[in-house]
Design a protein around this motif. Structure first.
Motif, PDB file in Angstrom:
ATOM      1  N   ASN A 252       0.834  -1.206   0.000  1.00  0.00           N
ATOM      2  CA  ASN A 252       0.000   0.000   0.000  1.00  0.00           C
ATOM      3  C   ASN A 252       0.867   1.254   0.000  1.00  0.00           C
ATOM      4  O   ASN A 252       1.846   1.342   0.750  1.00  0.00           O
ATOM      5  CB  ASN A 252      -0.898   0.015   1.234  1.00  0.00           C
ATOM      6  CG  ASN A 252      -1.797   1.240   1.272  1.00  0.00           C
ATOM      7  OD1 ASN A 252      -2.534   1.506   0.323  1.00  0.00           O
ATOM      8  ND2 ASN A 252      -1.743   1.992   2.358  1.00  0.00           N
ATOM      9  N   LEU A 253       0.507   2.210  -0.843  1.00  0.00           N
ATOM     10  CA  LEU A 253       1.115   3.541  -0.813  1.00  0.00           C
ATOM     11  C   LEU A 253       0.279   4.437   0.083  1.00  0.00           C
ATOM     12  O   LEU A 253      -0.929   4.581  -0.123  1.00  0.00           O
ATOM     13  CB  LEU A 253       1.192   4.138  -2.219  1.00  0.00           C
ATOM     14  CG  LEU A 253       2.321   3.623  -3.116  1.00  0.00           C
ATOM     15  CD1 LEU A 253       2.122   4.115  -4.549  1.00  0.00           C
ATOM     16  CD2 LEU A 253       3.691   4.044  -2.586  1.00  0.00           C
TER      17      LEU A 253
ATOM     18  N   HIS B   4       4.254   0.406   2.169  1.00  0.00           N
ATOM     19  CA  HIS B   4       4.345  -0.565   3.256  1.00  0.00           C
ATOM     20  C   HIS B   4       3.591  -1.842   2.937  1.00  0.00           C
ATOM     21  O   HIS B   4       2.680  -1.855   2.087  1.00  0.00           O
ATOM     22  CB  HIS B   4       3.814   0.034   4.575  1.00  0.00           C
ATOM     23  CG  HIS B   4       2.337   0.272   4.603  1.00  0.00           C
ATOM     24  ND1 HIS B   4       1.447  -0.621   5.155  1.00  0.00           N
ATOM     25  CD2 HIS B   4       1.589   1.306   4.146  1.00  0.00           C
ATOM     26  CE1 HIS B   4       0.215  -0.151   5.040  1.00  0.00           C
ATOM     27  NE2 HIS B   4       0.266   1.014   4.441  1.00  0.00           N
ATOM     28  N   GLN B   5       3.998  -2.911   3.580  1.00  0.00           N
ATOM     29  CA  GLN B   5       3.305  -4.184   3.494  1.00  0.00           C
ATOM     30  C   GLN B   5       2.039  -4.079   4.335  1.00  0.00           C
ATOM     31  O   GLN B   5       2.077  -3.626   5.476  1.00  0.00           O
ATOM     32  CB  GLN B   5       4.193  -5.296   4.041  1.00  0.00           C
ATOM     33  CG  GLN B   5       3.651  -6.695   3.830  1.00  0.00           C
ATOM     34  CD  GLN B   5       4.127  -7.311   2.527  1.00  0.00           C
ATOM     35  OE1 GLN B   5       5.250  -7.087   2.128  1.00  0.00           O
ATOM     36  NE2 GLN B   5       3.260  -8.076   1.870  1.00  0.00           N
ATOM     37  N   MET B   6       0.915  -4.459   3.786  1.00  0.00           N
ATOM     38  CA  MET B   6      -0.325  -4.382   4.534  1.00  0.00           C
ATOM     39  C   MET B   6      -0.432  -5.551   5.506  1.00  0.00           C
ATOM     40  O   MET B   6      -0.058  -6.689   5.181  1.00  0.00           O
ATOM     41  CB  MET B   6      -1.524  -4.369   3.583  1.00  0.00           C
ATOM     42  CG  MET B   6      -1.565  -3.133   2.705  1.00  0.00           C
ATOM     43  SD  MET B   6      -2.910  -3.149   1.501  1.00  0.00           S
ATOM     44  CE  MET B   6      -4.329  -2.919   2.549  1.00  0.00           C
ATOM     45  N   ASP B   7      -0.922  -5.261   6.711  1.00  0.00           N
ATOM     46  CA  ASP B   7      -1.213  -6.291   7.697  1.00  0.00           C
ATOM     47  C   ASP B   7      -2.627  -6.069   8.213  1.00  0.00           C
ATOM     48  O   ASP B   7      -3.389  -5.294   7.629  1.00  0.00           O
ATOM     49  CB  ASP B   7      -0.160  -6.321   8.814  1.00  0.00           C
ATOM     50  CG  ASP B   7      -0.078  -5.013   9.590  1.00  0.00           C
ATOM     51  OD1 ASP B   7      -0.996  -4.155   9.451  1.00  0.00           O
ATOM     52  OD2 ASP B   7       0.896  -4.829  10.345  1.00  0.00           O
ATOM     53  N   GLU B   8      -2.974  -6.706   9.320  1.00  0.00           N
ATOM     54  CA  GLU B   8      -4.345  -6.608   9.820  1.00  0.00           C
ATOM     55  C   GLU B   8      -4.643  -5.267  10.482  1.00  0.00           C
ATOM     56  O   GLU B   8      -5.796  -4.943  10.746  1.00  0.00           O
ATOM     57  CB  GLU B   8      -4.624  -7.756  10.791  1.00  0.00           C
ATOM     58  CG  GLU B   8      -4.596  -9.114  10.112  1.00  0.00           C
ATOM     59  CD  GLU B   8      -4.959 -10.249  11.051  1.00  0.00           C
ATOM     60  OE1 GLU B   8      -5.673  -9.986  12.044  1.00  0.00           O
ATOM     61  OE2 GLU B   8      -4.534 -11.392  10.802  1.00  0.00           O
ATOM     62  N   GLY B   9      -3.609  -4.486  10.787  1.00  0.00           N
ATOM     63  CA  GLY B   9      -3.818  -3.167  11.364  1.00  0.00           C
ATOM     64  C   GLY B   9      -4.095  -2.126  10.293  1.00  0.00           C
ATOM     65  O   GLY B   9      -4.170  -2.429   9.099  1.00  0.00           O
ATOM     66  N   LEU B  10      -4.249  -0.883  10.713  1.00  0.00           N
ATOM     67  CA  LEU B  10      -4.480   0.227   9.787  1.00  0.00           C
ATOM     68  C   LEU B  10      -3.176   0.991   9.581  1.00  0.00           C
ATOM     69  O   LEU B  10      -2.740   1.728  10.470  1.00  0.00           O
ATOM     70  CB  LEU B  10      -5.582   1.147  10.330  1.00  0.00           C
ATOM     71  CG  LEU B  10      -6.986   0.548  10.350  1.00  0.00           C
ATOM     72  CD1 LEU B  10      -7.953   1.480  11.062  1.00  0.00           C
ATOM     73  CD2 LEU B  10      -7.467   0.267   8.933  1.00  0.00           C
ATOM     74  N   ASP B  11      -2.533   0.769   8.441  1.00  0.00           N
ATOM     75  CA  ASP B  11      -1.279   1.453   8.085  1.00  0.00           C
ATOM     76  C   ASP B  11      -0.160   1.133   9.067  1.00  0.00           C
ATOM     77  O   ASP B  11       0.679   1.982   9.361  1.00  0.00           O
ATOM     78  CB  ASP B  11      -1.504   2.976   8.004  1.00  0.00           C
ATOM     79  CG  ASP B  11      -2.642   3.345   7.071  1.00  0.00           C
ATOM     80  OD1 ASP B  11      -2.725   2.747   5.985  1.00  0.00           O
ATOM     81  OD2 ASP B  11      -3.463   4.202   7.433  1.00  0.00           O
TER      82      ASP B  11
END
Length: 221
Positions: A114-115, A145-152
């Motif tokens: 994600n940008l 960044h690599q997206m994970d379950e959090g927000l940014d």
């Protein structure tokens, strides 16, 4: 080159990065866009030939002969099946408006990138440019960044600092979109060379701002 899908919703922050990838020879399998129409088949809500609009991601996809995928909220099972069918190794997002559920994040081998138009971990959240302009932050940047379950909150893959003119949102989106495109190109090159090194976001300086309400937006704009 990894097989990938590009996700966005239009405007310079979606278009400039995709244009940079195409110019560098990185061509997505499809372009994924949000669909809000109440229909049992979201893909049919996408235009067959979108109107010519410089901010239209759908029109850029049409010009480049890239298939369009529609994602309607509440129909995650359908889009998960479509992504699985296409078999991408990566999904790249810029200005995609919806949170991606964990079951979708785990489908591509390299996950989702994600940008985000801030220097993370500062200004996490859905409208970081609004809050930075409101705080008179002329020195900002963009993060991949690599997206994970959090927000940014996912690991950083690259960042670029940018000095912006306060109050000119269009210019900010153009410049940050261009810088984001170069971040993506470098990340693709590093991924292909086996040199991509994600780094965890620092705990210091982290902040989160919610979606501005209409009163705040009207006051600032």
């Amino acid at each position: 080159m990894p097989l990938f899908i590009y996700a966005g919703q239009g405007g310079p922050l979606s278009l400039r990065p995709l244009e940079a990838l195409l110019e560098a020879g990185y061509r997505p399998q499809a372009v994924l866009m949000p669909v809000t129409a109440n229909t049992s088949n979201p893909s049919k809500s996408l235009p067959v030939r979108p109107p010519r609009d410089p901010d239209s991601l759908a029109y850029l996809a049409f010009e480049e002969e890239l298939p369009l995928l529609g994602w309607q909220q509440g129909k995650e099972a359908e889009i998960a099946a479509k992504i699985t069918e296409l078999g991408p190794e990566l999904v790249v997002c810029s200005c995609f408006p919806w949170r991606v559920p964990p079951r979708l994040l785990g489908i591509p081998r390299h996950g989702w990138w994600n940008l985000h138009p801030s220097l993370l971990p500062a200004y996490r959240g859905p409208d970081p440019l609004f809050w930075q302009q409101r705080a008179a932050e002329g020195n900002t940047g963009i993060s991949l960044h690599q997206m994970d379950e959090g927000l940014d909150t996912g690991p950083i893959l690259g960042q670029a600092a940018v000095s912006l003119t306060l109050g000119d949102l269009r210019e900010a989106e153009q410049r940050l979109g261009a810088e984001g495109g170069q971040l993506l190109v470098r990340a693709f090159q590093e991924l292909m060379a086996g040199e991509l090194r994600p780094r965890p976001q620092a705990a210091a300086g982290a902040s989160y701002q919610p979606l501005p309400n209409k009163v705040r937006q009207t006051t600032w704009r």
